[in-house]
Write an enzyme that holds these catalytic residues in place. Structure first.
Site, PDB file in Angstrom:
ATOM      1  N   ASP A   1       0.917  -1.140   0.000  1.00 46.25           N
ATOM      2  CA  ASP A   1       0.000   0.000   0.000  1.00 46.25           C
ATOM      3  C   ASP A   1       0.950   1.181   0.000  1.00 46.25           C
ATOM      4  OD1 ASP A   1      -1.374   2.297   0.864  1.00 46.25           O
ATOM      5  OD2 ASP A   1      -2.961   1.060   1.690  1.00 46.25           O
ATOM      6  N   HIS A   2       1.083   1.863  -1.131  1.00 43.24           N
ATOM      7  CA  HIS A   2       2.209   2.807  -1.226  1.00 43.24           C
ATOM      8  C   HIS A   2       2.090   3.963  -0.231  1.00 43.24           C
ATOM      9  CE1 HIS A   2      -0.375   5.254  -3.854  1.00 43.24           C
ATOM     10  NE2 HIS A   2       0.462   6.244  -3.610  1.00 43.24           N
TER      11      HIS A   2
ATOM     12  N   HIS B   1      -5.747   2.816   1.245  1.00 41.92           N
ATOM     13  CA  HIS B   1      -4.995   3.959   1.792  1.00 41.92           C
ATOM     14  C   HIS B   1      -5.678   4.625   3.003  1.00 41.92           C
ATOM     15  CE1 HIS B   1      -2.891   3.266  -1.836  1.00 41.92           C
ATOM     16  NE2 HIS B   1      -3.583   4.046  -2.626  1.00 41.92           N
TER      17      HIS B   1
HETATM   18  C1  BG6 Z   1      -3.420   5.106  -6.165  1.00 42.70           C
HETATM   19  C2  BG6 Z   1      -4.770   5.238  -6.802  1.00 42.70           C
HETATM   20  O1  BG6 Z   1      -3.379   3.982  -5.336  1.00 42.70           O
HETATM   21  O2  BG6 Z   1      -3.153   6.257  -5.397  1.00 42.70           O
HETATM   22  C3  BG6 Z   1      -4.854   6.491  -7.643  1.00 42.70           C
HETATM   23  O3  BG6 Z   1      -5.016   4.117  -7.630  1.00 42.70           O
HETATM   24  C4  BG6 Z   1      -4.445   7.708  -6.834  1.00 42.70           C
HETATM   25  O4  BG6 Z   1      -6.159   6.672  -8.156  1.00 42.70           O
HETATM   26  C5  BG6 Z   1      -3.106   7.450  -6.151  1.00 42.70           C
HETATM   27  O5  BG6 Z   1      -4.336   8.803  -7.719  1.00 42.70           O
HETATM   28  C6  BG6 Z   1      -2.761   8.579  -5.204  1.00 42.70           C
HETATM   29  O6  BG6 Z   1      -1.456   8.365  -4.724  1.00 42.70           O
HETATM   30  P1  BG6 Z   1      -0.457   9.565  -4.509  1.00 42.70           P
HETATM   31  O7  BG6 Z   1       0.750   8.962  -3.904  1.00 42.70           O
HETATM   32  O8  BG6 Z   1      -0.227  10.178  -5.857  1.00 42.70           O
HETATM   33  O9  BG6 Z   1      -1.164  10.502  -3.595  1.00 42.70           O
END
Ligand code: BG6
Length: 505
Positions: free
Chosen positions: A183-184, A246
């Site tokens: 989960d980044h 997230h």
């Molecule tokens: C991803 C979603 O996991 O997270 C995207 O699939 C979203 O829709 C993105 O734009 C947002 O991540 P970050 O790191 O750009 O805020």
């Protein structure tokens, strides 16, 4: 730990190497790690895909993708990094491909005369997760628990059942300790800092509960629309795309009990306890706990944005939500009756992610009403992005002989304090995969609990298409129904703390 990784012969197998995720996120993160001298000295980056492509062309694609995102022009370093790539054209639906991969890995180990750590990264469409996991297992590539790791990323299913199917394929040959589910958001510095804020300071924990906190609001707002991801997004929507993973992870970090040790399983178990304590949402009361939206046309930073239903590859009658808001209650001693409001959306007024912790009002107002006209309870804001920091907002007396009170800010900013480059989320996570640290990755029981929680909402929303879509303008803070969600409890969404110069009190 650094030395351990540097001396460890490693083979990083990148499935889906010709795809967007590899070029946009994985390879740039690997290159940054390389530039920071954090990669193993003996490293093979084995790119695997179906395309008939030669390695110079693929590497050139990666180079261009990195150039679009950074000004780094160090050709010598790039050439050395690029020389670590090899390409293997393979159809991962055919078992024979995995035997070829196994042969290639053995050859490399012979060259090094050492057994290598093997990391299998699935940057592929989710439909290939199961065939790849099963194929690797069938070719004996999952066998060594210490040596082989598999990395997957959402979408881990579309619902509870499909998640369980994927999970079954992953765990047929791989042990849970070998599976790294990304989960980044958990790789973001500001998100990792939530634990430091809470558990490395003694001043917050005593007030971090229902006696002092009135409510918590988590906002992850984007100004971007669905870009070129229409086909994926149409099947996902904001609840699956952002909330199931997230936002619930953020909630867990705010609400969890202190871990006994900074230990992967302890931390993840404490997070799971939060998910298990969240009050289930009954199907017939979904409207009391959840609101959905879809953007119409509107203006963002002076440019006209088209409505979601007119985006590329989107059904003109789409029922997919681009905004979701939830009210959750956590049934435990710490949080009983403290609402947690979560909202996320595309094409919103500002790109801002933050957690606002609103403390209770003072029990008695001593100041005359006129003085405290603008009086507001204190709140602590954890800024995740684009501002990275923490702001404590509290009442203060304005200087002067007339008694006047005003909300002021006490700020901590990463940039000003540390003055260093913050590593990107993927850099942190890839490095953790290489060092075998699963703390920032999702365990299957967490993912399953998160799916269980949102299933009633998903079902009700898909069975009952929204009659009012599109119901918010691009460039706004979402539909009125989200305001109602909080207003019903006498609360409101807390205005995000935008940049210091544009902040509204
Ligand atoms: C991803 C979603 O996991 O997270 C995207 O699939 C979203 O829709 C993105 O734009 C947002 O991540 P970050 O790191 O750009 O805020």
């Amino acid at each position: 730990m650094d030395n351990h990784i540097k001396n460890q012969c490693t083979i990083f197998v990148l499935f889906g190497a010709c795809g967007d995720l590899s070029a946009r996120l994985i390879v740039p993160a690997l290159f940054n790690l390389y530039q920071d001298e954090k990669l193993p000295e003996n490293l093979l980056l084995l790119a695997v895909d179906r395309e008939d492509i030669e390695i110079p062309e693929l590497v050139d694609r990666f180079r261009r993708s990195i150039a679009e995102r950074s000004d780094s022009r160090d050709d010598v370093r790039w050439q050395h990094f690029a020389s670590m790539f090899a390409y293997l054209q393979a159809d991962v639906t055919q078992i024979e491909s995995f035997h070829r991969i196994a042969e290639r890995l053995s050859e490399q180990e012979k060259t090094w005369d050492a057994a290598a750590q093997r990391i299998f990264y699935m940057a592929t469409p989710p439909g290939l997760f199961s065939p790849i996991a099963l194929g690797l297992g069938a070719a004996g590539l999952a066998a060594s628990q210490d040596q082989a790791r598999i990395v997957v990323e959402k979408p881990l299913g579309r619902d509870l059942k499909s998640f369980q199917e994927i999970n079954e394929a992953l765990t047929t040959h791989f042990d849970e300790t070998q599976i790294f589910r990304i989960d980044h958001f958990l790789g973001k510095e500001t998100v990792q800092n939530i634990l430091a804020l809470r558990f490395a300071n003694s001043i917050f924990e005593p007030i971090w509960n229902r006696r002092y906190i009135d409510h918590v609001a988590i906002t992850v707002a984007e100004t971007l629309g669905v870009e070129r991801r229409g086909p994926y997004y149409e099947r996902a929507g904001a609840l699956r795309d952002m909330v199931q993973n997230h936002l619930l992870q953020l909630l867990c970090l705010v609400a969890m009990e202190p871990p006994v040790a900074y230990d992967a399983d302890d931390i993840r178990s404490k997070k799971l306890d939060v998910l298990r304590a969240i009050r289930p949402i009954p199907s017939d009361r979904v409207h009391e706990f959840a609101a959905r939206g879809q953007y119409g046309t509107g203006w963002i930073s002076g440019s006209k944005a088209t409505e979601y239903r007119h985006e590329a590859d989107v059904d003109p009658h789409s029922n997919t939500e681009t905004f979701a808001a939830l009210k959750l209650l956590i049934d435990n001693w710490r949080w009983q009756d403290v609402p947690f409001y979560l909202r996320t959306g595309k094409r919103m007024a500002a790109a801002v992610s933050e957690i606002s912790i609103r403390f209770q009002d003072v029990p008695h107002h001593s100041f005359p009403a006129s003085v405290g006209l603008n009086s507001q309870p204190a709140r602590l804001v954890i800024q995740i992005q684009p501002e990275e920091g923490i702001v404590l907002k509290f009442m203060a007396k304005e200087p002067g002989s007339t008694l006047r009170l005003r909300l002021v800010d006490m700020r901590f900013s990463y940039q000003q304090t540390f003055n260093a480059r913050t590593p990107g989320a993927y850099e942190t996570l890839l490095w953790d995969v290489m060092s075998g640290d699963p703390t920032l990755f999702m365990r299957s029981d967490q993912v399953e609990a998160a799916w269980k929680l949102i299933m009633p909402i998903l079902d009700v929303w898909s069975d009952n298409p929204a009659p009012d879509f599109p119901n918010y303008s691009a460039g706004s803070w979402g539909p009125a129904s989200a305001e109602v969600l909080a207003a019903r409890d006498g609360k409101s969404w807390l205005t995000p703390t935008l940049r210091p110069d544009t902040d509204e009190h």
